[in-house]
Design an enzyme around this catalytic site. Structure first.
Site, PDB file in Angstrom:
ATOM      1  N   ASP A  57     -21.585   6.585 -18.341  1.00  0.00           N
ATOM      2  CA  ASP A  57     -21.360   7.555 -17.265  1.00  0.00           C
ATOM      3  C   ASP A  57     -21.011   6.906 -15.925  1.00  0.00           C
ATOM      4  O   ASP A  57     -21.186   7.519 -14.888  1.00  0.00           O
ATOM      5  CB  ASP A  57     -22.599   8.448 -17.102  1.00  0.00           C
ATOM      6  N   GLU A  58     -20.517   5.699 -15.960  1.00  0.00           N
ATOM      7  CA  GLU A  58     -20.257   5.023 -14.700  1.00  0.00           C
ATOM      8  C   GLU A  58     -19.079   4.069 -14.840  1.00  0.00           C
ATOM      9  O   GLU A  58     -18.972   3.361 -15.847  1.00  0.00           O
ATOM     10  CB  GLU A  58     -21.512   4.225 -14.322  1.00  0.00           C
TER      11      GLU A  58
END
Length: 336
Positions: free
Chosen positions: A98-99
């Site tokens: 998620d990054e």
DNA sequence: AAGTTCTTATTAC
DNA sequence: CTAACGGTAATAAGAACTT
């Protein structure tokens, strides 16, 4: 992505929205052994944080909704989100599901147009996946990450490089990536401050930091001044593959331990197939949390899995016979 | 003495 | 009152061992 795992669960079950939601291990009436993976902002109001023992999260808010980690779902959605990034940007570094860092140095001439690109990306992700995200923009990876923290949730933030140093000087030294609780404590001890800030650390010379913290100290010296030359790395090669398992209860039942060990070893082999195994590491965590490892390296030849397994077993037996404490965790890792 | 391997600790997500 | 603490991976430091 904002509180990614928990946000996905809210999207899948809209009636969770507005209520404290924790994704992680099963708390089992407050007795579970795992940790909080992610929680929504409602849960954070109770003091729940990611990485916290699930039993503690449960005692902070027993009425929260506790959900198990549905990793295959999150992976699938992560792939969709990265497709959106890939469509608009060529140079990016995936940090986790998620990054990501995106290098747009060559694509824009000023921070205003960078901000527009950030807004567009966030809109696109929301339109396609109905998920909120945050964007931080600055002159290097560290400052962009800090900007993103400030932007959360569901926001965007630009830190102009000329303001970087001033903005971080007020913050705790742990804003610098790589400074965790231990390093913070070392710095705090040196400065005689329990909560050292970046501006306090700025009184330390490069040499002092290197003496205290080793080679990373020099990087920290720059980072405390808002400087970070680390590049956005598009492809990172995998150097090791491993599995660990924590037992429901500490055990000395060697049949049970070996059975679990065999299972995780096979999972590792499955993931490492086609790769040449350079070495193996076996890990045991005992009931008192003491963690010990045993490893061996191999020559350039390829051996069959059974050979590595037998080597692993003998390392494991060595660890088991070292003392008579109960075992909390076993693990197996291969260097490739 | 230098190079390699082993062990532990710390960090991030 | 304090501690509670997954799983996966990388990196650094220092000790131990080989060459």
């Amino acid at each position: 992505m904002d509180y990614f795992f928990a946000q996905i669960e809210e999207r899948e079950n809209p009636h969770f929205k507005g209520k404290p939601l924790v994704v992680g291990a099963d708390p089992k009436k407050g007795k579970g052994r795992g940790v909080v993976s992610t929680c929504n902002y409602e849960a954070r109001e109770y003091g729940i944080r990611s990485g916290m023992a699930i039993s503690r999260a449960y005692s902070l808010c027993p009425t929260a909704i506790f959900l198990p980690v549905n990793m295959s779902l999150y992976k699938r959605i992560s792939i969709s989100v990265f497709k959106i990034i890939k469509k608009s940007f060529s140079k990016y570094e995936k940090v986790s599901l998620d990054e990501a860092y995106i290098d747009i140095t060559e694509k824009v001439n000023n921070f205003k147009s960078a901000e527009i690109k950030g807004d567009t990306l966030r809109d696109e992700i929301y339109k396609r996946e109905k998920l909120r995200s945050s964007v931080g923009i600055s002159g290097n990876k560290m400052m962009a990450k800090i900007a993103c923290e400030l932007a959360k949730p569901n926001g965007i933030k630009v830190i102009l490089p000329k303001n970087s140093k001033k903005i971080i000087s007020k913050m705790g030294v742990e804003v610098v990536p790589g400074i965790g609780p231990k390093t913070k404590k070392i710095i705090g001890r040196k400065l005689d401050k329990k909560e050292p800030r970046v501006k306090d650390a700025n009184t330390l010379s490069k040499r002092e930091l290197k003496e205290m913290l080793g080679k990373r100290g020099e990087d920290f010296y720059c980072m405390f001044r808002g400087i970070d030359h680390s590049p956005v790395e598009e492809k990172r090669e995998i150097k090791s593959i491993g599995r660990e398992h924590t037992f429901q209860e500490d055990t000395r039942d060697s049949a049970k331990i070996i059975e679990t060990f065999k299972k995780i070893v096979n999972e590792v082999f499955e993931e490492a197939k086609n790769k040449k195994i350079k070495g193996i590491t076996v890990v045991c965590r005992f009931e008192d949390f003491q963690t010990r490892t045993r490893q061996i390296s191999f020559d350039a030849k390829r051996y069959d899995n059974d050979f590595y397994y037998k080597k692993g077993i003998s390392l494991l037996l060595g660890l088991l016979t070292e003392n008579n404490k109960k075992i909390r965790l076993v693990g197996f890792r291969v260097r490739v």
